[in-house]
Design a protein around this motif. Structure first.
Motif, PDB file in Angstrom:
ATOM      1  N   GLY A   1       0.811  -1.208   0.000  1.00  0.00           N
ATOM      2  CA  GLY A   1       0.000   0.000   0.000  1.00  0.00           C
ATOM      3  C   GLY A   1       0.846   1.260   0.000  1.00  0.00           C
ATOM      4  N   THR A   2       1.933   1.241   0.747  1.00  0.00           N
ATOM      5  CA  THR A   2       2.842   2.382   0.780  1.00  0.00           C
ATOM      6  C   THR A   2       3.485   2.594  -0.582  1.00  0.00           C
ATOM      7  OG1 THR A   2       3.291   1.967   3.118  1.00  0.00           O
ATOM      8  CG2 THR A   2       4.861   3.357   1.936  1.00  0.00           C
ATOM      9  N   LEU A   3       3.882   1.491  -1.217  1.00  0.00           N
ATOM     10  CA  LEU A   3       4.451   1.612  -2.565  1.00  0.00           C
ATOM     11  C   LEU A   3       3.446   2.233  -3.531  1.00  0.00           C
ATOM     12  CD1 LEU A   3       6.387  -1.758  -3.052  1.00  0.00           C
ATOM     13  CD2 LEU A   3       7.332   0.515  -2.706  1.00  0.00           C
ATOM     14  N   GLY A   4       2.200   1.800  -3.437  1.00  0.00           N
ATOM     15  CA  GLY A   4       1.160   2.348  -4.306  1.00  0.00           C
ATOM     16  C   GLY A   4       0.960   3.834  -4.083  1.00  0.00           C
ATOM     17  N   LEU A   5       0.916   4.243  -2.828  1.00  0.00           N
ATOM     18  CA  LEU A   5       0.744   5.672  -2.532  1.00  0.00           C
ATOM     19  C   LEU A   5       1.935   6.498  -2.999  1.00  0.00           C
ATOM     20  CD1 LEU A   5      -0.904   5.638   0.988  1.00  0.00           C
ATOM     21  CD2 LEU A   5      -1.939   6.297  -1.175  1.00  0.00           C
ATOM     22  N   LEU A   6       3.137   5.952  -2.838  1.00  0.00           N
ATOM     23  CA  LEU A   6       4.321   6.675  -3.287  1.00  0.00           C
ATOM     24  C   LEU A   6       4.314   6.903  -4.791  1.00  0.00           C
ATOM     25  CD1 LEU A   6       7.143   5.027  -1.162  1.00  0.00           C
ATOM     26  CD2 LEU A   6       6.323   7.372  -1.013  1.00  0.00           C
ATOM     27  N   LEU A   7       3.684   6.011  -5.527  1.00  0.00           N
ATOM     28  CA  LEU A   7       3.609   6.161  -6.973  1.00  0.00           C
ATOM     29  C   LEU A   7       2.425   7.018  -7.401  1.00  0.00           C
ATOM     30  CD1 LEU A   7       4.764   5.303  -9.730  1.00  0.00           C
ATOM     31  CD2 LEU A   7       3.182   3.389  -9.679  1.00  0.00           C
ATOM     32  N   VAL A   8       1.280   6.854  -6.768  1.00  0.00           N
ATOM     33  CA  VAL A   8       0.046   7.482  -7.243  1.00  0.00           C
ATOM     34  C   VAL A   8      -0.072   8.949  -6.845  1.00  0.00           C
ATOM     35  CG1 VAL A   8      -2.459   7.417  -6.943  1.00  0.00           C
ATOM     36  CG2 VAL A   8      -1.214   5.327  -7.440  1.00  0.00           C
ATOM     37  N   ILE A   9       0.344   9.307  -5.650  1.00  0.00           N
ATOM     38  CA  ILE A   9       0.149  10.679  -5.169  1.00  0.00           C
ATOM     39  C   ILE A   9       0.825  11.728  -6.072  1.00  0.00           C
ATOM     40  CG2 ILE A   9       0.714  12.268  -3.276  1.00  0.00           C
ATOM     41  CD1 ILE A   9      -0.150  10.059  -1.378  1.00  0.00           C
ATOM     42  N   PRO A  10       2.080  11.542  -6.516  1.00  0.00           N
ATOM     43  CA  PRO A  10       2.646  12.541  -7.434  1.00  0.00           C
ATOM     44  C   PRO A  10       1.910  12.614  -8.780  1.00  0.00           C
ATOM     45  CG  PRO A  10       4.399  11.218  -6.489  1.00  0.00           C
ATOM     46  CD  PRO A  10       3.107  10.586  -6.082  1.00  0.00           C
ATOM     47  N   VAL A  11       1.392  11.487  -9.257  1.00  0.00           N
ATOM     48  CA  VAL A  11       0.663  11.495 -10.527  1.00  0.00           C
ATOM     49  C   VAL A  11      -0.641  12.277 -10.384  1.00  0.00           C
ATOM     50  CG1 VAL A  11      -0.473  10.047 -12.254  1.00  0.00           C
ATOM     51  CG2 VAL A  11       1.690   9.305 -11.259  1.00  0.00           C
ATOM     52  N   VAL A  12      -1.380  12.010  -9.328  1.00  0.00           N
ATOM     53  CA  VAL A  12      -2.644  12.721  -9.110  1.00  0.00           C
ATOM     54  C   VAL A  12      -2.389  14.204  -8.851  1.00  0.00           C
ATOM     55  CG1 VAL A  12      -4.638  12.891  -7.564  1.00  0.00           C
ATOM     56  CG2 VAL A  12      -3.840  10.652  -8.326  1.00  0.00           C
ATOM     57  N   GLY A  13      -1.364  14.510  -8.085  1.00  0.00           N
ATOM     58  CA  GLY A  13      -1.020  15.910  -7.845  1.00  0.00           C
ATOM     59  C   GLY A  13      -0.651  16.631  -9.127  1.00  0.00           C
ATOM     60  N   GLY A  14       0.112  15.971  -9.989  1.00  0.00           N
ATOM     61  CA  GLY A  14       0.463  16.563 -11.281  1.00  0.00           C
ATOM     62  C   GLY A  14      -0.758  16.772 -12.155  1.00  0.00           C
ATOM     63  N   ALA A  15      -1.704  15.826 -12.122  1.00  0.00           N
ATOM     64  CA  ALA A  15      -2.926  15.958 -12.922  1.00  0.00           C
ATOM     65  C   ALA A  15      -3.755  17.154 -12.452  1.00  0.00           C
ATOM     66  CB  ALA A  15      -3.744  14.678 -12.848  1.00  0.00           C
TER      67      ALA A  15
END
Length: 89
Positions: free
Chosen positions: A36-50
């Motif tokens: 779950g931590t790995l997923g958040l580390l990947l997804v949060i910058p993508v969503v923030g950039g979007a």
């Protein structure tokens, strides 16, 4: 006799390593938290950039997705670097 003692010591070391590995085996909840931590580390910058790209595109005249696309790609790169450094440690 020296070979017998060294063999006995080697077997005892291997047995103690096996017992230690059994005690420190990751649990299901621990593995789930790690993934779950790995997923958040990947997804949060993508969503923030979007979101940031969408906001910047809304400030421009006409229809544009230039900032959104660019910042999503930057978010993917930042997320991948985050995951790499998290796994590396």
């Amino acid at each position: 006799m020296p070979n017998l003692n060294s063999l006995k010591e080697k077997i005892e070391r291997q047995a103690s390593r096996m017992k230690k590995a059994e005690r420190e085996r990751p649990t299901l909840i621990g593995q789930t938290i790690y993934i779950g931590t790995l997923g958040l580390l990947l997804v949060i910058p993508v969503v923030g950039g979007a979101y940031l790209g969408n906001w910047l595109d809304s400030m421009m005249e006409g229809y544009s997705i230039r900032w959104t696309t660019s910042l999503i790609l930057v978010g993917v790169i930042i997320g991948a670097v985050n995951v790499y450094y998290f796994i590396k440690d």
